[in-house]
Design a protein around this motif. Structure first.
Motif, mmCIF file in Angstrom:
data_model
loop_
_atom_site.group_PDB
_atom_site.id
_atom_site.type_symbol
_atom_site.label_atom_id
_atom_site.label_comp_id
_atom_site.label_asym_id
_atom_site.label_seq_id
_atom_site.Cartn_x
_atom_site.Cartn_y
_atom_site.Cartn_z
ATOM 1 N N LEU A 286 10.029 76.486 6.503
ATOM 2 C CA LEU A 286 10.760 75.528 5.668
ATOM 3 C C LEU A 286 11.336 76.227 4.446
ATOM 4 O O LEU A 286 12.477 75.992 4.051
ATOM 5 N N GLY B 80 15.124 76.569 5.022
ATOM 6 C CA GLY B 80 15.597 75.338 4.391
ATOM 7 C C GLY B 80 16.936 75.529 3.678
ATOM 8 O O GLY B 80 17.401 76.652 3.498
ATOM 9 N N ARG B 81 17.518 74.426 3.258
ATOM 10 C CA ARG B 81 18.831 74.443 2.626
ATOM 11 C C ARG B 81 18.873 75.389 1.430
ATOM 12 O O ARG B 81 19.890 76.001 1.144
ATOM 13 N N HIS B 82 17.727 75.517 0.724
ATOM 14 C CA HIS B 82 17.703 76.390 -0.446
ATOM 15 C C HIS B 82 16.994 77.718 -0.175
ATOM 16 O O HIS B 82 16.842 78.535 -1.073
#
Lengths: 251, 222
Positions: free
Chosen positions: B64, B68-70
Motif C-alpha cells: 500500500l 499507493g497513489r502517494h
C-alpha cells in the motif's frame, strides 16, 4: 549445546503457560468509530476499578453483532446505531432493560486535504473528477448503511455504484481518504476530526434520523456488575465529558 | 451469475496469473541462485523468501505504501502512465504473486540443485547451446519439483487474503476474491453464502494437494 537448547525450550514453555491477562476482565465490544474515545474511557474507568481490566474489541457494529451471535464472551456491546442494537435485542443477545443511547454523531463526506474537485453535496459526487468513493459495507457498517440510505434517497444509487469502494469499517474508509486512494468517503465527523491534517469535511450528509449510539450489557455476562458499572460510567459525567472532547454529541 | 461463482472465477484468474508470473520469475531466479556464485546470494534468497513468513498485514502495508497513489512506485506509475494499482485486479495479482513467489523459488532451487551437473556437461560436450541445455536437459530433470512448487503457489494464491484485502479492497467482480467473499459473508451474518464459499475453497485446495502428492518422488509421474 543440547543442554542450552533444552533450557531455552523450557523457558519458552514457562512463558507460554503464563496467563494472558490478570484480574477480572471486562470485555467491551465497541463500534470502530468509538476507538479513541473508548480507549480513554477504559483508562479512566480502570483507574477507579483497580482490580478490573477492560479488554476492548473494536470492529464494525455489524461484525461485533455476528461475533456476539456466535457466542463471543463479551460483557458490554456498544453499537454505532440503534438498528444493530435492535437486531441484537431481537436475537435476545443483550439485556434490553439496561440498554441506553449514549452519544450522537454526524455522517459526513470526507475528502483528502489536497483534493481539488469542489464537492459540497451528494450530487457533486457524480462528477467525473470523483472516480472513487469509499463507503462502509452497508451490511455490517452502520456508517455505510446510513450513507447508502442517503444516496438512495437522493436518487444517486446507480450513479455512484460504479465508483464504490467497499470498506470493512468506517476507520478503513478514513484511511483510504487520508491516503488519497479515494476521492471521497463516508465517515463520521468524529473520525474526520482525528486526521484533520490529511482529510477535510466536504459537507454533512443529510439523514432522516441522527446517528445514535447504543450501549447495553450482554445477556448472561459473567461480569454483570462490571458491565453495569462501565455503562454507568460511559453515560455519567466523566464519560460524557470524554465523549464530548472527541466530538460526540449527547443523545 | 451467482456471486459465489463470480468470486470463484475471479480467484482462479488471480491465482492463474500469479502462477504464470511466478513460473517465469520463480524459475529464472531459482536457476540463478542455484547455479551462479556471487556475494549476497543467501541474503537475496532470504529476502525473496520473506513474503512466505511475513504477516500478510505487513506485506499489505508495504504494498500500500509503495504502490499507493502517494507511494514512490504508485505515484510514478500514476503520473507517467495513469496507472492505478490500488483497488484493481492488477493489484490483487501483484499481492498474490508476491505471496506465492517463495513457494516456486524454493522448490525450483532445490530441484535444480539436486540435478547431477554431469548431465548438463555431457549435453554441452555433445554440442547443445546453453539455452538448449537449460530447456532440454535441466528443466525436464527438475520438472517435478518445479511443478509441485507451481501447484502449491497456485493454491496459496487462491487462498490469499490479508495483503489482497489491504491493497485491492473488496470490489465484487473486480477484486473480491473467494477468501474475501467468505470474510464479508461471515461479517454480514450470511452463513448460507459462507458455507457454499468455504466448500468451494476447501475442495479446490484439496484437489491441488492431491495433485502435489502425486508429484512426490517415488510415484508414477503425472
Amino acid at each position: 549445546m543440547f543442554r542450552r537448547l533444552a533450557l531455552a525450550s523450557l523457558a519458552c514453555l514457562v512463558a507460554m503457560a503464563a496467563p494472558i491477562a490478570r484480574g477480572a476482565g471486562l470485555t467491551v465490544s465497541a463500534a470502530a468509530s468509538l476507538q479513541n474515545a473508548f480507549r480513554e474511557i477504559a483508562i479512566a474507568w480502570e483507574a477507579r476499578h483497580a482490580r478490573d481490566r477492560v479488554l476492548l474489541n473494536f470492529a464494525a457494529s455489524g461484525t461485533l453483532l455476528q461475533q456476539l451471535d456466535k457466542g463471543a464472551p463479551v460483557d458490554v456491546f456498544a453499537s454505532a446505531d440503534r438498528e444493530t442494537m435492535d437486531r441484537a435485542q431481537a436475537k435476545k443477545l443483550i439485556d434490553a432493560a439496561a440498554r441506553r443511547d449514549f452519544a450522537r454523531n454526524v455522517l459526513v463526506v470526507a475528502v483528502p486535504t489536497a483534493s481539488s474537485p469542489a464537492i459540497t453535496s451528494l450530487a457533486d459526487l457524480r462528477q467525473d473528477a470523483v472516480r472513487r468513493v469509499a463507503i462502509g459495507d452497508p451490511r455490517s457498517v452502520p456508517a455505510g448503511r446510513h450513507a447508502q440510505a442517503a444516496l438512495d434517497a437522493a436518487g444517486l444509487h446507480d450513479a455512484i455504484a460504479p465508483k464504490r469502494i467497499v470498506a470493512q469499517s468506517v476507520r478503513q474508509v478514513l484511511d483510504y481518504v487520508a491516503r488519497g486512494e479515494v476521492d471521497a468517503g463516508f465517515v463520521y465527523a468524529t473520525d474526520a476530526a482525528i486526521l484533520q491534517d490529511r482529510v477535510r469535511v466536504a459537507f454533512d450528509v443529510p439523514l432522516d434520523e441522527p446517528v445514535r449510539y447504543s450501549i447495553a450489557p450482554v445477556k448472561g455476562t459473567a461480569n454483570a456488575a462490571g458491565a453495569r458499572s462501565f455503562i454507568d460510567f460511559v453515560t455519567g459525567a466523566q464519560g460524557r465529558e470524554i465523549l464530548a472532547r472527541h466530538g460526540f454529541a449527547q443523545p | 451469475m451467482e456471486p459465489a461463482w463470480i468470486a470463484l472465477s475471479l480467484s482462479l484468474k488471480v491465482a492463474g496469473w500469479a502462477t504464470l508470473l511466478n513460473a517465469v520469475l520463480g524459475i529464472g531466479i531459482a536457476y540463478a541462485l542455484a547455479r551462479l556464485r556471487f556475494p549476497g546470494r543467501n541474503l537475496i534468497d532470504a529476502l525473496l523468501t520473506l513474503p512466505m513468513v511475513l504477516p500478510p498485514t505487513v506485506l499489505g502495508y508495504y504494498l500500500l505504501v509503495l504502490l499507493g497513489r502517494h507511494g514512490p512506485i504508485g505515484a510514478f506509475l500514476y503520473e507517467r502512465f495513469g496507472i492505478t494499482l490500488v483497488f484493481t485486479f492488477t493489484g490483487a495479482v501483484i499481492a498474490a504473486t508476491i505471496v506465492a513467489f517463495p513457494l516456486v523459488m524454493k522448490s525450483a532451487r532445490a530441484a535444480f540443485e539436486t540435478i547431477d551437473p554431469q548431465f548438463e556437461k555431457a549435453a554441452r560436450v555433445l554440442g547443445l547451446s546453453p539455452p538448449a541445455v537449460f530447456f532440454r536437459v535441466t528443466l525436464p530433470l527438475a520438472r517435478r519439483g518445479i511443478l509441485a512448487g507451481l501447484l502449491l503457489a497456485f493454491a496459496r494464491a487462491l487462498g490469499e487474503f490479508g495483503a489482497t484485502l489491504m491493497i485491492a479492497g473488496s470490489i465484487p467482480g473486480r477484486t473480491q476474491t473467494l477468501s474475501i467473499a467468505v470474510y464479508e459473508a461471515v461479517q454480514a451474518g450470511q452463513d448460507a453464502t459462507a458455507n457454499v464459499l468455504v466448500a468451494i475453497v476447501s475442495i479446490t485446495c484439496m484437489a491441488v494437494l492431491l495433485a502435489v502428492g502425486r508429484l512426490a518422488p517415488g510415484r508414477a509421474p503425472v
